[in-house]
Design a protein around this motif. Structure first.
Motif, PDB file in Angstrom:
ATOM      1  N   GLU A 238      64.975  -5.422 -24.059  1.00  0.00           N
ATOM      2  CA  GLU A 238      64.260  -4.596 -23.089  1.00  0.00           C
ATOM      3  C   GLU A 238      64.998  -3.287 -22.908  1.00  0.00           C
ATOM      4  O   GLU A 238      66.216  -3.199 -23.119  1.00  0.00           O
ATOM      5  N   ILE A 239      64.254  -2.271 -22.478  1.00  0.00           N
ATOM      6  CA  ILE A 239      64.849  -0.947 -22.319  1.00  0.00           C
ATOM      7  C   ILE A 239      65.640  -0.811 -21.021  1.00  0.00           C
ATOM      8  O   ILE A 239      66.639  -0.093 -20.959  1.00  0.00           O
ATOM      9  N   ASP A 240      65.219  -1.507 -19.978  1.00  0.00           N
ATOM     10  CA  ASP A 240      65.874  -1.349 -18.676  1.00  0.00           C
ATOM     11  C   ASP A 240      67.384  -1.621 -18.716  1.00  0.00           C
ATOM     12  O   ASP A 240      68.157  -0.855 -18.133  1.00  0.00           O
ATOM     13  N   PRO A 241      67.835  -2.706 -19.369  1.00  0.00           N
ATOM     14  CA  PRO A 241      69.285  -2.924 -19.408  1.00  0.00           C
ATOM     15  C   PRO A 241      70.050  -1.777 -20.069  1.00  0.00           C
ATOM     16  O   PRO A 241      71.181  -1.474 -19.671  1.00  0.00           O
ATOM     17  N   LEU A 242      69.440  -1.130 -21.068  1.00  0.00           N
ATOM     18  CA  LEU A 242      70.097   0.007 -21.707  1.00  0.00           C
ATOM     19  C   LEU A 242      70.144   1.211 -20.778  1.00  0.00           C
ATOM     20  O   LEU A 242      71.117   1.970 -20.777  1.00  0.00           O
ATOM     21  N   ILE A 243      69.075   1.394 -20.010  1.00  0.00           N
ATOM     22  CA  ILE A 243      69.054   2.510 -19.063  1.00  0.00           C
ATOM     23  C   ILE A 243      70.084   2.293 -17.957  1.00  0.00           C
ATOM     24  O   ILE A 243      70.755   3.237 -17.510  1.00  0.00           O
ATOM     25  N   LYS A 244      70.247   1.047 -17.531  1.00  0.00           N
ATOM     26  CA  LYS A 244      71.191   0.741 -16.453  1.00  0.00           C
ATOM     27  C   LYS A 244      72.631   0.645 -16.941  1.00  0.00           C
ATOM     28  O   LYS A 244      73.555   0.574 -16.116  1.00  0.00           O
ATOM     29  N   ASP A 245      72.837   0.641 -18.239  1.00  0.00           N
ATOM     30  CA  ASP A 245      74.172   0.503 -18.817  1.00  0.00           C
ATOM     31  C   ASP A 245      75.051   1.680 -18.389  1.00  0.00           C
ATOM     32  O   ASP A 245      74.809   2.830 -18.786  1.00  0.00           O
ATOM     33  N   PRO A 246      76.091   1.443 -17.590  1.00  0.00           N
ATOM     34  CA  PRO A 246      76.890   2.565 -17.075  1.00  0.00           C
ATOM     35  C   PRO A 246      77.802   3.206 -18.120  1.00  0.00           C
ATOM     36  O   PRO A 246      78.374   4.262 -17.876  1.00  0.00           O
ATOM     37  N   TYR A 247      77.908   2.566 -19.291  1.00  0.00           N
ATOM     38  CA  TYR A 247      78.802   3.093 -20.312  1.00  0.00           C
ATOM     39  C   TYR A 247      78.132   4.120 -21.231  1.00  0.00           C
ATOM     40  O   TYR A 247      78.797   4.733 -22.066  1.00  0.00           O
TER      41      TYR A 247
ATOM     42  N   ALA B 231      66.124   6.731 -12.146  1.00  0.00           N
ATOM     43  CA  ALA B 231      66.802   8.019 -12.013  1.00  0.00           C
ATOM     44  C   ALA B 231      68.287   7.902 -11.654  1.00  0.00           C
ATOM     45  O   ALA B 231      69.108   8.660 -12.184  1.00  0.00           O
ATOM     46  N   PRO B 232      68.684   6.979 -10.774  1.00  0.00           N
ATOM     47  CA  PRO B 232      70.117   6.897 -10.450  1.00  0.00           C
ATOM     48  C   PRO B 232      71.011   6.562 -11.636  1.00  0.00           C
ATOM     49  O   PRO B 232      72.218   6.787 -11.598  1.00  0.00           O
ATOM     50  N   HIS B 233      70.417   6.018 -12.702  1.00  0.00           N
ATOM     51  CA  HIS B 233      71.220   5.632 -13.870  1.00  0.00           C
ATOM     52  C   HIS B 233      71.304   6.737 -14.913  1.00  0.00           C
ATOM     53  O   HIS B 233      72.016   6.591 -15.913  1.00  0.00           O
ATOM     54  N   LEU B 234      70.574   7.819 -14.694  1.00  0.00           N
ATOM     55  CA  LEU B 234      70.642   8.946 -15.625  1.00  0.00           C
ATOM     56  C   LEU B 234      71.693   9.927 -15.140  1.00  0.00           C
ATOM     57  O   LEU B 234      71.414  10.992 -14.625  1.00  0.00           O
TER      58      LEU B 234
ATOM     59  N   ALA C 205      86.343  -3.200 -27.662  1.00  0.00           N
ATOM     60  CA  ALA C 205      87.420  -3.412 -26.698  1.00  0.00           C
ATOM     61  C   ALA C 205      86.907  -4.251 -25.525  1.00  0.00           C
ATOM     62  O   ALA C 205      85.740  -4.654 -25.491  1.00  0.00           O
ATOM     63  N   ALA C 206      87.776  -4.483 -24.565  1.00  0.00           N
ATOM     64  CA  ALA C 206      87.411  -5.319 -23.415  1.00  0.00           C
ATOM     65  C   ALA C 206      86.214  -4.742 -22.668  1.00  0.00           C
ATOM     66  O   ALA C 206      85.372  -5.492 -22.147  1.00  0.00           O
ATOM     67  N   ALA C 207      86.116  -3.410 -22.635  1.00  0.00           N
ATOM     68  CA  ALA C 207      84.997  -2.784 -21.920  1.00  0.00           C
ATOM     69  C   ALA C 207      83.658  -3.184 -22.522  1.00  0.00           C
ATOM     70  O   ALA C 207      82.656  -3.331 -21.810  1.00  0.00           O
ATOM     71  N   GLN C 208      83.616  -3.388 -23.848  1.00  0.00           N
ATOM     72  CA  GLN C 208      82.353  -3.766 -24.490  1.00  0.00           C
ATOM     73  C   GLN C 208      81.960  -5.191 -24.143  1.00  0.00           C
ATOM     74  O   GLN C 208      80.770  -5.506 -24.067  1.00  0.00           O
ATOM     75  N   HIS C 209      82.927  -6.054 -23.948  1.00  0.00           N
ATOM     76  CA  HIS C 209      82.599  -7.410 -23.514  1.00  0.00           C
ATOM     77  C   HIS C 209      82.022  -7.392 -22.101  1.00  0.00           C
ATOM     78  O   HIS C 209      81.092  -8.153 -21.795  1.00  0.00           O
ATOM     79  N   ASP C 210      82.563  -6.524 -21.254  1.00  0.00           N
ATOM     80  CA  ASP C 210      81.977  -6.353 -19.918  1.00  0.00           C
ATOM     81  C   ASP C 210      80.573  -5.763 -20.021  1.00  0.00           C
ATOM     82  O   ASP C 210      79.653  -6.164 -19.290  1.00  0.00           O
ATOM     83  N   GLU C 211      80.420  -4.808 -20.925  1.00  0.00           N
ATOM     84  CA  GLU C 211      79.110  -4.196 -21.136  1.00  0.00           C
ATOM     85  C   GLU C 211      78.094  -5.238 -21.606  1.00  0.00           C
ATOM     86  O   GLU C 211      76.948  -5.273 -21.130  1.00  0.00           O
ATOM     87  N   MET C 212      78.500  -6.084 -22.540  1.00  0.00           N
ATOM     88  CA  MET C 212      77.610  -7.135 -23.021  1.00  0.00           C
ATOM     89  C   MET C 212      77.229  -8.082 -21.892  1.00  0.00           C
ATOM     90  O   MET C 212      76.045  -8.475 -21.765  1.00  0.00           O
ATOM     91  N   ALA C 213      78.175  -8.445 -21.066  1.00  0.00           N
ATOM     92  CA  ALA C 213      77.868  -9.328 -19.941  1.00  0.00           C
ATOM     93  C   ALA C 213      76.831  -8.703 -19.027  1.00  0.00           C
ATOM     94  O   ALA C 213      75.915  -9.382 -18.534  1.00  0.00           O
TER      95      ALA C 213
END
Length: 601
Positions: A163-172, A592-595, A15-23
């Motif tokens: 990289e792992i950091d973008p996955l950790i920061k992923d708010p979804y 930590a703020p992203h967990l 959905a549109a949210a995944q395109h935002d997530e990819m960006a």
């Protein structure tokens, strides 16, 4: 060299949210590919994206990614270099090539050979390839671990990134600490195998692949070190094979379109790359680093040294344009903080600050940097195999754990009373050794197998990839070819200590390529002074381990009272532990703020 990312849904459409997530994922990895960026929805359930650093077919925007075949069947996002791509292109002449890139060769190889194409690719790579005809996404990593992919997964989706950091920061996506992973890191400086310090995220291991269709997901291993003749002792033939692997591995990587240079330590491996470059008529810029005797780093200290005398003489003899860099204790600690900003997964690398400074300097002029990484781990360059050669194979996991704690007199059971780090690590060691259960192994050879799957893939190449790409530079390791690895396991193990010297047979093989003084040198390692961990700049930073906001204590990983006792220990070997603890504390505070509970995806 690039970044890759993907979102594969298991139950519902993109959905549109995944395109935002990819960006967001691609924004976080812009440094890995500042030249071009793209994303493509390949199916209702699959979205791929990439940032490109233009290295091969560098002037052609048509080689940007995602790259799709003419018939629209195959799409790829790709990170790495296929060094035999020109040879493969000649064998794949029926494919309608539109670029001169190695990326498109992977598409052609997959069309011709399917999954078996992985065994034909020589180089470093991590890629995701989508096949519309079979509705299959293939994700794969190279045999030696120079490139990897991090995978976040739950029942709804598989999300991946370089990289792992973008996955950790992923708010979804939800994330939780994996305390077993953190305990293993604390005991061992890195996390073996596929695990990470985040429960929902794992690494795709070297030499493995993952396939996903709408209804099925499978993983497999396509590469193990081939079993050679472990009884061979015909030294002249063995030396010739090693020398050929060195020269051929270098020449394959010397296909260049952009400015380049070499990290020159003054040891035999980087010297071999420099000598091979000169033999191939390739002029070279070289870069070396050492320490200034300032503050706690006293000039009379035996642990404070650089290798400038060797690297300077080599650069002169082999006609290289040479740059020397020095660090004070204050500067080193500042770059240690840069490492905390760069490292997404805790990695207790004391040389990482030096590498950051080297790539900072080299990256001003070069887009490709060569290194000598690889032979130490498979030719017993640190003599750990010799030290454990007397251990019965059944007892090797415990010996290996004891040897690689790097924490002096620390009682890890008291430091981490809730976690059995010994069991965690020895279980993984046994899993690695089980891959080679049909080999007639001795413990010296087994240590090299463990280093290949562990230290080289998970430690050496992870830091090299993260640091080089943070500076938008491609790192190439010519001496880590699969042919070099094959040669290292095709003779009697004792020859790795021939003449009582580490890398004995390897050094003998290169005697005619590198200067005799270099071939005879004892392995030094990166020159990190032991006094660094007692210096004022480091002590000021390490204080965060004892304040009220300390994450390592707050999540119940370490006992803060015992940690304080260790800090007072004057033994440098014990204080050594704090370099990795400070690194981990800094990384965890940043993450930590992203967990927190995820936003609805």
């Amino acid at each position: 060299m690039c970044s890759i990312a993907g979102i594969l849904h298991k139950k519902r459409p993109i959905a549109a949210a995944q395109h935002d997530e990819m960006a967001s994922l691609l924004d976080a990895m812009h440094h890995r590919g500042p030249d071009a960026r793209g994303a493509l929805q390949c199916a209702s359930w699959a979205l791929l994206g990439s940032n490109r650093l233009r290295i091969t077919d560098a002037d052609n925007p048509g080689a940007d990614m995602p790259l799709t075949s003419v018939d629209q069947r195959l799409t790829i996002v790709y990170n790495g270099e296929i060094y035999n791509h020109r040879d493969l292109r000649g064998r794949l002449s029926r494919f309608p090539f539109r670029t001169a890139s190695d990326t498109e060769v992977v598409l052609a190889a997959y069309e011709a050979w399917g999954l078996a194409c992985l065994e034909r690719l020589e180089g470093m790579f991590a890629f995701a390839l989508f096949d519309r005809a079979t509705q299959t996404c293939l994700i794969a990593c190279d045999p030696t671990g120079q490139k990897t992919v991090y995978l976040w997964e739950d029942d709804e989706a598989l999300v991946f990134a370089s990289e792992i950091d973008p996955l950790i920061k992923d708010p979804y996506r939800r994330k939780d600490w994996d305390l077993d992973g953190l305990a293993e890191f604390t005991a061992h400086r890195f996390i073996l195998g596929s695990g990470t310090h985040i429960r929902q995220i794992r690494k795709l291991e070297s030499g493995t692949y993952l396939t996903r269709t709408p209804g099925r997901q499978e993983t497999g291993r396509y590469y193990l070190i081939p079993r050679g003749d472990l009884s061979r002792t015909d030294v002249p033939a063995i030396e010739q094979e090693i020398r050929s692997a060195v020269i051929d591995g270098c020449r394959r990587t010397f296909d260049l379109e952009v400015p380049y240079g070499l990290l020159l330590s003054g040891g035999i491996d980087s010297t071999a790359v420099l000598a091979a470059a000169r033999g191939a008529g390739l002029p070279m810029r070289t870069f070396s680093i050492g320490f200034q005797p300032t503050g706690q780093l006293l000039p009379r200290s035996a642990s404070v040294f650089d290798e400038f005398a060797y690297s300077r003489a080599l650069a002169r003899e082999l006609s290289a344009q040479h740059t020397e860099i020095t660090l004070s204790d204050t500067e080193y600690c500042a770059y240690l903080d840069r490492w905390i900003e760069t490292a997404g997964e805790p990695l207790g690398s004391q040389e990482a600050p030096c590498l950051i400074r080297l790539f900072e300097e080299a990256g001003r002029e070069a887009r490709v940097i060569f290194s000598g990484s690889g032979p130490d781990e498979v030719f017993d360059g640190y003599s750990y195999g010799r030290a454990m050669a007397d251990a019965p194979l059944a007892e090797l996991p415990e010996r290996y754990y004891a040897a690689f704690r790097w924490s002096g007199a620390t009682d890890l059971e008291r430091l981490m009373p809730r976690h059995d780090a010994a069991r965690l690590l020895t279980d993984k060691v046994r899993q690695i050794l089980s891959l080679y259960r049909d080999w007639p192994l001795d413990s010296l050879q087994a240590v090299q197998l463990l280093h290949f799957h562990g230290r080289l893939a998970v430690y050496e190449f992870r830091q090299m990839d993260l640091i080089s790409m943070r500076h938008s530079v491609e790192a190439r390791s010519p001496l880590a070819s699969t042919e070099m690895v094959r040669a290292a396991f095709d003779f009697a193990s004792g020859l790795k200590q021939s003449g009582g010297h580490e890398k004995g047979i390897y050094k003998q093989a290169l005697a005619g390529l590198v200067p005799p003084a270099i071939a005879a040198r004892k392995k030094q390692g990166f020159p990190i002074p032991a006094e660094m961990w007692f210096s004022r700049p480091f002590a000021e930073r390490a204080a965060i381990l004892f304040d009220r906001g300390a994450v390592l204590s707050g999540i119940g990983l370490v006992d803060p009272r015992y940690l304080r006792r260790l800090w007072e220990d004057p033994d440098p070997a014990t204080r050594n532990l704090f370099s990795r603890l400070y690194t981990a504390e800094g990384i965890l505070r940043r993450q930590a703020p992203h967990l927190a509970p995820s936003r609805a995806a």
